[in-house]
Design a protein around this motif. Structure first.
Motif, mmCIF file in Angstrom:
data_model
loop_
_atom_site.group_PDB
_atom_site.id
_atom_site.type_symbol
_atom_site.label_atom_id
_atom_site.label_comp_id
_atom_site.label_asym_id
_atom_site.label_seq_id
_atom_site.Cartn_x
_atom_site.Cartn_y
_atom_site.Cartn_z
ATOM 1 N N GLN A 1 30.174 36.274 42.110
ATOM 2 C CA GLN A 1 31.472 35.775 41.421
ATOM 3 C C GLN A 1 32.083 36.792 40.458
ATOM 4 O OE1 GLN A 1 30.054 31.917 39.882
ATOM 5 N NE2 GLN A 1 30.745 30.832 41.666
ATOM 6 N N GLY A 2 31.209 37.071 39.811
ATOM 7 C CA GLY A 2 31.761 38.398 38.749
ATOM 8 C C GLY A 2 32.080 39.465 39.313
ATOM 9 N N THR A 3 31.444 39.982 40.455
ATOM 10 C CA THR A 3 31.762 41.196 41.342
ATOM 11 C C THR A 3 33.453 40.814 41.732
ATOM 12 O OG1 THR A 3 29.594 41.710 41.560
ATOM 13 C CG2 THR A 3 31.237 42.820 43.031
ATOM 14 N N LEU A 4 33.351 39.690 42.417
ATOM 15 C CA LEU A 4 34.601 39.209 43.286
ATOM 16 C C LEU A 4 35.831 39.207 42.140
ATOM 17 C CD1 LEU A 4 33.437 36.903 45.995
ATOM 18 C CD2 LEU A 4 34.369 39.403 46.316
ATOM 19 N N LEU A 5 35.397 38.585 40.924
ATOM 20 C CA LEU A 5 36.636 38.569 39.971
ATOM 21 C C LEU A 5 36.982 40.008 39.528
ATOM 22 C CD1 LEU A 5 38.077 36.363 38.425
ATOM 23 C CD2 LEU A 5 36.142 36.563 36.818
ATOM 24 N N PHE A 6 36.032 40.892 39.441
ATOM 25 C CA PHE A 6 36.451 42.261 38.954
ATOM 26 C C PHE A 6 37.192 43.020 40.002
ATOM 27 C CE2 PHE A 6 35.406 46.716 38.432
ATOM 28 C CZ PHE A 6 35.861 46.788 37.223
ATOM 29 N N VAL B 1 44.952 26.816 26.145
ATOM 30 C CA VAL B 1 45.142 27.745 25.550
ATOM 31 C C VAL B 1 45.646 29.169 26.258
ATOM 32 C CG1 VAL B 1 44.498 29.470 23.554
ATOM 33 C CG2 VAL B 1 44.075 26.773 23.370
ATOM 34 N N ILE B 2 44.594 29.327 27.111
ATOM 35 C CA ILE B 2 45.020 30.471 27.935
ATOM 36 C C ILE B 2 46.153 30.416 28.390
ATOM 37 C CG2 ILE B 2 44.361 31.484 30.267
ATOM 38 C CD1 ILE B 2 41.568 31.838 28.849
ATOM 39 N N MET B 3 46.617 29.171 29.067
ATOM 40 C CA MET B 3 48.038 29.085 29.597
ATOM 41 C C MET B 3 49.272 29.481 28.745
ATOM 42 S SD MET B 3 47.823 27.764 32.602
ATOM 43 C CE MET B 3 46.702 26.857 33.841
ATOM 44 N N SER C 1 43.206 38.829 33.055
ATOM 45 C CA SER C 1 42.249 38.775 33.972
ATOM 46 C C SER C 1 40.976 39.904 33.881
ATOM 47 C CB SER C 1 42.995 39.076 35.234
ATOM 48 O OG SER C 1 43.771 38.083 35.512
ATOM 49 N N LEU C 2 41.172 40.938 33.183
ATOM 50 C CA LEU C 2 40.011 41.773 33.102
ATOM 51 C C LEU C 2 39.159 41.248 31.891
ATOM 52 C CD1 LEU C 2 38.843 44.302 34.027
ATOM 53 C CD2 LEU C 2 40.311 45.528 32.214
ATOM 54 N N GLY C 3 39.995 40.606 31.074
ATOM 55 C CA GLY C 3 39.237 40.175 29.601
ATOM 56 C C GLY C 3 38.309 39.024 30.204
ATOM 57 N N PHE D 1 30.997 38.650 32.648
ATOM 58 C CA PHE D 1 29.850 39.289 32.997
ATOM 59 C C PHE D 1 29.055 39.507 31.732
ATOM 60 C CE2 PHE D 1 28.036 43.773 31.898
ATOM 61 C CZ PHE D 1 27.356 44.040 33.095
ATOM 62 N N THR D 2 29.440 39.419 30.526
ATOM 63 C CA THR D 2 28.758 39.404 29.106
ATOM 64 C C THR D 2 27.840 38.120 29.266
ATOM 65 O OG1 THR D 2 30.623 40.874 28.349
ATOM 66 C CG2 THR D 2 28.944 39.694 26.910
ATOM 67 N N VAL D 3 28.455 36.969 29.440
ATOM 68 C CA VAL D 3 27.796 35.906 29.168
ATOM 69 C C VAL D 3 26.648 35.813 30.242
ATOM 70 C CG1 VAL D 3 27.880 33.371 29.317
ATOM 71 C CG2 VAL D 3 29.607 34.507 28.062
ATOM 72 N N THR D 4 26.942 36.309 31.369
ATOM 73 C CA THR D 4 25.792 36.246 32.486
ATOM 74 C C THR D 4 24.736 37.129 32.166
ATOM 75 O OG1 THR D 4 27.759 35.569 34.084
ATOM 76 C CG2 THR D 4 25.522 36.478 34.974
#
Length: 129
Positions: free
Chosen positions: A10-15, A77-79, A98-100, A106-109
């Motif tokens: 999921q993280g890789t696809l999100l990146f 809040v993000i909206m 999106s990058l943030g 990635f950091t939490v995982t």
């Protein structure tokens, strides 16, 4: 391990979606398609995170409620943040958000994986007793 691989996928696809957003942020059709892909990829992240946490500690209903409330507040809040930055800085700001988010995932995982390898999961601890 299966949950960790799913989170890494999921993280890789999100990146990857973030990288594509960088190249196509001026194309409106590509922006809509990439946001659809981003929602599809980032939707199950919180459920996968709970499954990974459940391997290392027993989750009570209170322990599950607090992150869900935090995620709901963060979604609201993000909206506003994305809308404000899009209005004032243009479509490129969506890529930054999106990058943030993908860096945060990635950091939490990674942190969960490191803590999990140090403390071992709760099922291994029960086998040793």
């Amino acid at each position: 391990i299966t949950v960790l691989l799913f989170l890494q996928l999921q993280g890789t696809l999100l990146f990857a979606v973030c990288i594509l957003l960088y190249f196509f942020y001026n194309n409106l059709v590509a922006l809509w398609i990439l946001f659809l892909c981003m929602g599809f990829v980032s939707g199950p992240i919180i459920a996968s995170g709970f499954a990974m946490v459940n391997r290392y500690m027993e989750l009570t209903s209170l322990a599950q409620m607090i992150p869900y409330i935090g995620a709901a507040v963060a979604d609201v809040v993000i909206m506003y943040m994305v809308g404000y930055s899009y209005e004032n800085y243009g479509p490129f700001s969506i890529w930054t958000h999106s990058l943030g988010i993908s860096a945060l995932v990635f950091t939490v995982t990674s942190g969960m994986f490191i803590l999990g390898t140090i403390h071992r999961d709760r099922f291994e601890k029960n086998l040793e007793d």
